[in-house]
Design a protein around this motif. Structure first.
Motif, PDB file in Angstrom:
ATOM      1  N   ARG A  42      -3.077  -7.468  -1.744  1.00  0.00           N
ATOM      2  CA  ARG A  42      -3.876  -7.060  -0.835  1.00  0.00           C
ATOM      3  C   ARG A  42      -5.422  -7.617  -1.356  1.00  0.00           C
ATOM      4  O   ARG A  42      -6.058  -7.115  -0.974  1.00  0.00           O
ATOM      5  CB  ARG A  42      -3.918  -5.368  -2.176  1.00  0.00           C
ATOM      6  N   ARG A  46       2.265  -6.764  -5.221  1.00  0.00           N
ATOM      7  CA  ARG A  46       1.084  -5.701  -4.357  1.00  0.00           C
ATOM      8  C   ARG A  46       0.069  -5.926  -4.230  1.00  0.00           C
ATOM      9  O   ARG A  46      -0.182  -6.637  -3.619  1.00  0.00           O
ATOM     10  CB  ARG A  46       1.831  -4.303  -5.115  1.00  0.00           C
ATOM     11  N   SER A  47      -0.410  -6.203  -5.817  1.00  0.00           N
ATOM     12  CA  SER A  47      -2.140  -6.167  -6.202  1.00  0.00           C
ATOM     13  C   SER A  47      -2.657  -7.754  -5.940  1.00  0.00           C
ATOM     14  O   SER A  47      -3.549  -7.233  -4.915  1.00  0.00           O
ATOM     15  CB  SER A  47      -2.419  -6.414  -8.060  1.00  0.00           C
ATOM     16  N   ASN A  73      -9.351   9.767  -3.488  1.00  0.00           N
ATOM     17  CA  ASN A  73      -9.036   8.990  -4.551  1.00  0.00           C
ATOM     18  C   ASN A  73      -8.470   9.750  -5.247  1.00  0.00           C
ATOM     19  O   ASN A  73      -8.578  11.511  -5.899  1.00  0.00           O
ATOM     20  CB  ASN A  73      -9.807   7.899  -4.434  1.00  0.00           C
ATOM     21  N   TRP A  99       0.630  -1.117  -0.105  1.00  0.00           N
ATOM     22  CA  TRP A  99      -0.272  -0.121  -0.364  1.00  0.00           C
ATOM     23  C   TRP A  99       1.036   1.208   0.101  1.00  0.00           C
ATOM     24  O   TRP A  99       1.662   1.405   0.664  1.00  0.00           O
ATOM     25  CB  TRP A  99      -1.054   0.539   0.941  1.00  0.00           C
ATOM     26  N   PRO A 100       0.280   2.425  -0.660  1.00  0.00           N
ATOM     27  CA  PRO A 100      -0.550   2.350  -1.560  1.00  0.00           C
ATOM     28  C   PRO A 100      -0.282   1.611  -3.100  1.00  0.00           C
ATOM     29  O   PRO A 100       0.952   1.763  -3.150  1.00  0.00           O
ATOM     30  CB  PRO A 100      -1.006   4.022  -1.654  1.00  0.00           C
ATOM     31  N   PRO A 101      -1.408   1.785  -3.880  1.00  0.00           N
ATOM     32  CA  PRO A 101      -1.019   1.447  -5.556  1.00  0.00           C
ATOM     33  C   PRO A 101      -0.401   2.069  -6.064  1.00  0.00           C
ATOM     34  O   PRO A 101      -0.632   3.542  -5.539  1.00  0.00           O
ATOM     35  CB  PRO A 101      -2.471   1.715  -5.880  1.00  0.00           C
ATOM     36  N   ARG A 102       0.501   1.600  -6.286  1.00  0.00           N
ATOM     37  CA  ARG A 102       1.656   2.490  -7.192  1.00  0.00           C
ATOM     38  C   ARG A 102       2.452   2.119  -8.381  1.00  0.00           C
ATOM     39  O   ARG A 102       2.481   1.178  -8.337  1.00  0.00           O
ATOM     40  CB  ARG A 102       2.560   3.089  -6.502  1.00  0.00           C
ATOM     41  N   PRO A 147      -2.774  -0.047   7.230  1.00  0.00           N
ATOM     42  CA  PRO A 147      -2.677   0.010   5.384  1.00  0.00           C
ATOM     43  C   PRO A 147      -2.126   1.441   5.171  1.00  0.00           C
ATOM     44  O   PRO A 147      -1.572   2.023   4.724  1.00  0.00           O
ATOM     45  CB  PRO A 147      -2.995  -0.891   4.815  1.00  0.00           C
ATOM     46  N   GLN A 148      -3.140   2.414   5.360  1.00  0.00           N
ATOM     47  CA  GLN A 148      -3.666   3.396   4.676  1.00  0.00           C
ATOM     48  C   GLN A 148      -2.224   4.905   5.917  1.00  0.00           C
ATOM     49  O   GLN A 148      -1.602   5.237   5.163  1.00  0.00           O
ATOM     50  CB  GLN A 148      -4.872   4.640   4.976  1.00  0.00           C
TER      51      GLN A 148
END
Length: 498
Positions: free
Chosen positions: A295, A291-292, A462, A278-281, A357-358
């Motif tokens: 998650r 990573r996906s 977002n 996290w975060p998606p990047r 995660p945030q």
């Protein structure tokens, strides 16, 4: 250790962060020290022989503390390298193994489980209209097996051959598959067998090769005999005012549900790696697991529930939304926001991990006491860290579309006319409320607030939505904008308020 440092640095770079120095800033140090009384009270109240707890933040172990002894006979103190059993926290590794096999094309999560575990072909389902158990059902506690915490915990040393015979003999159902969430250690033993068969090697060996070795977790494994005696936390139960040693079982077929042993230093590496999803990047993957895919473990995959507040009279407490993902329990509430967690309990041990995660933060604790309910204390520690403000939610740069629309909003307000940036309005905006009415609302706000300056730094919900905050002569203007699914960017929602 070098690989761990590289991971932390890469994560920090990707997030636009500076890797923290050995000494955290004063706010973090104060916040971290503030959790000590919670765990000290737990030790006293629960008669735990030993305990280790720690905090991982932004890719590194920023705080670790040990209390008590790992062995009441030798009085050897707990250290960050003491080996504890983490029981059902092992399920997360089993789930990650399944996702890696899925990514490699070796396991289909939505296929009937009997296609990868042949013994299940003879399974007698509870009703004629029962669907067949899928592989995913095993990993999400949705297969219809009875909750079996006390029984399953005593099966860790069941051999693979005995497990095959046990399954082939048939097992009873609590309910048909797909009807409800019901936590099943037996189901996760089957999940481990699915990993074994799909990988072509024992699940424990696969987890070690796929995750433990790449993450540098050299003190982590499933075989208690391989844990150095000088660093092993002996498990105890508190009975009649004294500690009584519990038998230590394993390895075996049920290890996939709860057989992993690890240390605070090792486990912190895993937590940092998992939180780094996290975060998606943009950016290169680490080659361990996408990573996906990581998650996916927090994607609630079965029946939602509510964890009621402990004190209905406490106005600061709140209920928690709850679902099971894959090897982890997913929550969202008013104190912590989105987070995920899992406890572990065995005769002789109790543990818990909670990740935010945030915020890039996680808290964990291991104790060598039977079913030590340390999850409550870990949650209290996480709440204190969040409330301190020292570990804020990560922010990302706003998208180009949001930045452009923020500039359009400023032009509209300055002109007092929504048509001053007509090209920024999606086709629905003036149909929903025409220009004269919108301009009248803006005029009323300008009379109250006066001229406004450029928006403060945009903190986006977002890539397509945000609440803009513009400082004005006599107050603050807030503008909620949501972009439409158009190219170029346009606003489908633009609501002004003071």
């Amino acid at each position: 250790m070098a690989g761990f440092k590289v991971l932390a640095a890469a994560l920090a770079l990707a997030l636009g962060l500076t890797v923290p120095a050995a000494a955290q800033n004063e706010a973090q140090k104060t916040a971290l020290a503030g959790i000590d009384p919670l765990f000290e009270a737990f030790m006293t109240e629960r008669h735990a022989p030993g305990l280790v707890y720690g905090v991982v933040a932004d890719g590194k172990l920023v705080y670790v503390r040990t209390l008590g002894v790992q062995d009441t006979a030798s009085k050897a103190p707990v250290t960050a390298d003491t080996v504890f059993r983490i029981a059902s926290m092992s399920k997360n590794f089993t789930a990650l193994a399944a996702l890696k096999l899925r990514d490699d094309g070796k396991l289909r999560l939505d296929a009937p489980a009997e296609t990868v575990i042949p013994q299940l072909k003879a399974l007698k389902y509870p009703t004629t209209d029962s669907p067949k158990i899928t592989v995913r059902d095993l990993f999400t506690h949705n297969a219809g097996f009875v909750t079996d915490d006390p029984w399953g915990d005593r099966q860790l040393d069941m051999s693979e051959a005995d497990f095959s015979r046990f399954v082939a003999a048939g097992v009873p159902f609590s309910r048909p598959p797909g009807m409800a969430f019901e936590y099943s250690n037996f189901g996760y033993a089957l999940a481990g067998r699915a990993v074994t068969n799909a990988a072509g090697r024992n699940y424990a060996d696969y987890v070690e090769a796929a995750f433990l070795k790449p993450l540098g977790m050299a003190s982590t494994g499933y075989d208690v005999a391989k844990a150095p005696a000088a660093r092993r936390a002996v498990g105890y139960r508190w009975q009649d005012g004294a500690w009584v040693e519990e038998p230590s079982l394993g390895p075996g077929a049920f290890g996939a549900m709860g057989g992993l042993m690890t240390t605070a230093n090792d486990y912190a590496r895993y937590m940092a790696w998992e939180l780094a999803a996290w975060p998606p990047r943009d950016g290169a993957e680490d080659g361990i697991l996408k990573r996906s895919s990581i998650r996916e473990i927090v994607r609630g995959q079965n029946f939602l529930g509510v964890a009621g507040r402990a004190n209905r009279n406490d106005p600061d407490d709140c209920d928690r939304a709850r679902a099971y993902g894959m090897g982890t329990i997913v929550y969202s509430d008013c104190k912590l926001g989105p987070h995920f967690t899992h406890s572990g309990g065995l005769p002789g041990y109790g543990s818990n991990v909670l990740m935010l995660p945030q915020r890039g933060v996680g808290v964990f604790a291991f104790a060598n006491l039977t079913y030590a309910p340390v999850s409550v204390t870990v949650r209290e520690a996480a709440i204190k860290l969040v409330a301190s403000g020292a570990f804020p939610v990560r922010t990302q740069p706003p998208s180009a579309g949001l930045t452009a629309m923020a500039a359009a909003v400023q032009r509209i307000y300055a002109a007092g006319d929504v048509l001053a940036a007509r090209e920024a309005l999606a086709m629905n905006v003036l149909l929903d409320r025409d220009a004269p009415r919108r301009n009248a609302e803006i005029a009323a706000l300008k009379a109250k607030l006066g001229a406004c300056r450029a928006p403060e730094p945009i903190v986006a919900d977002n890539a397509m939505s945000t609440m803009l905050t513009l400082p004005c002569e006599r107050g603050t203007l807030r503008v909620r904008i949501t972009l439409a699914p158009t190219t170029p960017a346009s606003m489908q929602t633009m609501e002004f308020s003071s």
